[in-house]
Write an enzyme that holds these catalytic residues in place. Structure first.
Site, PDB file in Angstrom:
ATOM      1  N   SER B 141      64.779  59.415 119.809  1.00 21.23           N
ATOM      2  CA  SER B 141      64.171  58.550 118.792  1.00 21.23           C
ATOM      3  C   SER B 141      64.550  57.088 119.036  1.00 21.23           C
ATOM      4  O   SER B 141      64.239  56.547 120.085  1.00 21.23           O
ATOM      5  CB  SER B 141      64.602  59.031 117.407  1.00 21.23           C
ATOM      6  OG  SER B 141      63.744  58.543 116.409  1.00 21.23           O
ATOM      7  N   ASP B 295      55.888  66.607 117.220  1.00 22.01           N
ATOM      8  CA  ASP B 295      56.320  65.325 116.656  1.00 22.01           C
ATOM      9  C   ASP B 295      55.107  64.574 116.106  1.00 22.01           C
ATOM     10  O   ASP B 295      54.127  64.361 116.810  1.00 22.01           O
ATOM     11  CB  ASP B 295      57.005  64.510 117.757  1.00 22.01           C
ATOM     12  CG  ASP B 295      57.823  63.336 117.220  1.00 22.01           C
ATOM     13  OD1 ASP B 295      57.338  62.634 116.312  1.00 22.01           O
ATOM     14  OD2 ASP B 295      58.940  63.137 117.716  1.00 22.01           O
ATOM     15  N   HIS B 324      59.713  65.971 114.911  1.00 21.99           N
ATOM     16  CA  HIS B 324      60.665  64.965 115.381  1.00 21.99           C
ATOM     17  C   HIS B 324      62.101  65.399 115.083  1.00 21.99           C
ATOM     18  O   HIS B 324      63.014  65.164 115.856  1.00 21.99           O
ATOM     19  CB  HIS B 324      60.366  63.636 114.697  1.00 21.99           C
ATOM     20  CG  HIS B 324      61.169  62.496 115.251  1.00 21.99           C
ATOM     21  ND1 HIS B 324      60.887  61.922 116.470  1.00 21.99           N
ATOM     22  CD2 HIS B 324      62.248  61.835 114.774  1.00 21.99           C
ATOM     23  CE1 HIS B 324      61.755  60.955 116.707  1.00 21.99           C
ATOM     24  NE2 HIS B 324      62.598  60.873 115.699  1.00 21.99           N
TER      25      HIS B 324
END
Lengths: 352, 352
Positions: B141, B295, B324
């Site tokens: 991320s 995601d 995610h």
């Protein structure tokens, strides 16, 4: 109905309204003298077998259906079919928080379910128009929820069904998404528990609501390809403000919340004691399930899982990067796909 | 650093802090006496060629990296590697709004970019540890954003790079999503433009923030399969309250906003005059790009488009329904895939 403002003949006309009597709701409330606003296109034939019913989606009215789906040469051709578009309860044109006098309106408006809409529409369709069969029920999003409800609740009446970008039973994920829309509005101090004087008082909440729609309504590819520029907006901010917010800011927050509550709880399984498989198994309509490939909250996978439970159904994902809001009709190629599938569905023998 | 509360040795220890001097930021501010909090695992070998750097993600610290990715027998094996996990600026452990004295802290904290973090980490890595090469930079991320920044900014130092569930240039869609997170917090009257007394004053905003995370962080399949029940929560509400909200409610809102602003603007193209292709073309690291298949805001398609621009890169989507937030490590099979790809990457010759 209001003569001016957003919910008016000036902006949405011409349309008719019909009182369908008191409607006792599934949740226990009553809509006294419930009125449905509708528009018709084309004429009922002598055999009374060319009627198409189109229920509306969240925040939409018959007007967007007319613009996107109806026209000569289209599947929904007024020269061949009698097309009846009925605005859902809470839409602002049919009985809604915004047009129901005190003390039953506004923040006091009772909870309405998808099934209530369909019962009300059934009264209109059978009472006002004397129809015994519907050649097709077709709708997108909450219109798809109503389409499923029609096909399960009145299987003998619905000959064909085309739920677009919607599900028969709302998913937990979609419920959560809708909850964020609700909270965007209700968290605005100007919302005042529903006792605002004007939507303008709730502008900050409505802007947040518009922005969450902008995230979930389109898709990452939509923005990557700069579709918002193609649609005539110079930047992301311009698009958010002058398209998404411009669209929602004139709407009544209590109306939106009425529809959102209903949307969250769409579930035809209720008609079979909670058994979705049994409920969908009752469908006799020839059915065409059409999710949008890039839809983030009614994704193809969820629609496909339900499609498997319907006796006579085709599954045709609509290729688009416009996500759920391909329903707006900005992607002409997506609408062309829907049109082609609807034509094939209408050309095929009725189900049942 | 605080001795108690969320950002403490008690909850996150043991970790070290190192002052890396004044950090003049890309946006013009200065972090005076900037401190980085880090944890190390394993030992640097004599050749000094076994160092792995792991930057952290939004709201995460070195602790979750340790729990999810580090351990004997894992790719990030402390018995083979010297693993350095550095908490990002704004994390609450390194220099952050919450631990910077007036008038530079809290709502006054300057704007920080991904590049600032990487420059600060470079000082730590070269100054404190005297490293000239990093065998691997890996992060998820916002950690992936920093990984890309490292590989483009210091191509001669980074031998291998593994950006997981993140992009080199943030997309407009992801920017919009993050904006809804920001607004969830800032719209709370208790936020008071950043001058709240305690996160508790912003509890409603933090709950909305948690709910939007619950929509976008996982996936529709996650909820359909009732993964939230598998994880020990009795209902959707229970999951939202006792997992998602419990996680965020103790964090400092200004810290979250600092990280969100940074996340929204991640873009290695800035290192090449806005030319993403040119920037990614500079990467000499052997690179392994790993998006999560489900995601919703760093989707595989966006990661794949960037992967094509990297000279020596593999593309390995991680199969998971956890979206995610598979980064949390609740899907052991997803973590096993990451581990396998990282082992292969570490076993391969270095890039460059």
């Amino acid at each position: 109905m209001s003569e001016s403002g957003y919910y008016s003949q000036a902006l949405h006309g011409p349309y008719e309204t019909e009182e369908i009597g008191d409607l006792v709701l599934e949740e226990g409330g009553t809509l006294r003298g419930c009125r449905l606003a509708y528009a018709t296109y084309g004429r009922l034939n002598a055999a009374r077998d060319n009627a198409i019913l189109v229920p509306t989606w969240y925040s939409g009215t018959h007007k967007i259906i007319e613009q996107v789906l109806i026209g000569p040469g289209r599947a929904l051709d007024p020269e061949r079919y009698f097309i009846l578009v009925v605005n859902q309860i809470g839409s602002g044109l049919s009985t809604s928080p915004s047009n129901t006098p005190a003390p039953a309106g506004g923040a006091y408006f009772p909870k309405v379910r998808i099934g209530d809409d369909v019962v009300a529409q059934h009264r209109l369709v059978t009472g006002k128009f004397g129809l015994e069969r519907l050649a097709l029920v077709v709708g997108g999003s909450m219109g798809a929820q109503q389409t499923y409800e029609w096909a399960v609740r009145y299987p003998e009446m619905v000959q064909r069904a085309a739920p677009i970008a919607g599900t028969a039973r709302n998913t937990p994920h979609d419920f959560l998404f809708t909850e964020t829309l609700v909270e965007a509005i209700t968290s605005d101090p100007g919302f005042a528990k529903g006792f605002y004087a004007s939507p303008e008082d709730v502008r900050e909440g409505l802007l947040r609501h518009a922005r969450i729609w902008a995230v979930m309504g389109w898709s990452t590819e939509f923005y990557q390809r700069e579709r918002h520029r193609t649609l005539g907006f110079s930047s992301l901010d311009d698009f958010i403000l002058n398209f998404m917010f411009a669209y929602f800011r004139v709407m009544d927050p209590n109306n939106l919340l009425c529809m959102a509550w209903k949307w969250q709880r769409g579930d035809v399984g209720r008609l079979a004691g909670g058994d979705l498989r049994a409920a969908l198994g009752r469908i006799r309509a020839r059915t065409c399930v059409m999710p949008m490939t890039s839809d983030m909250f009614f994704p193809p996978s969820d629609c496909q899982a339900e499609w498997r439970l319907i006796p006579d159904a085709a599954f045709h994902p609509i290729e688009t990067v416009d996500g759920h809001l391909a329903l707006f009709g900005a992607d002409q190629a997506a609408i062309a796909q829907i049109d082609r599938h609807l034509k094939a569905l209408l050309a095929a023998p009725p189900g049942g």
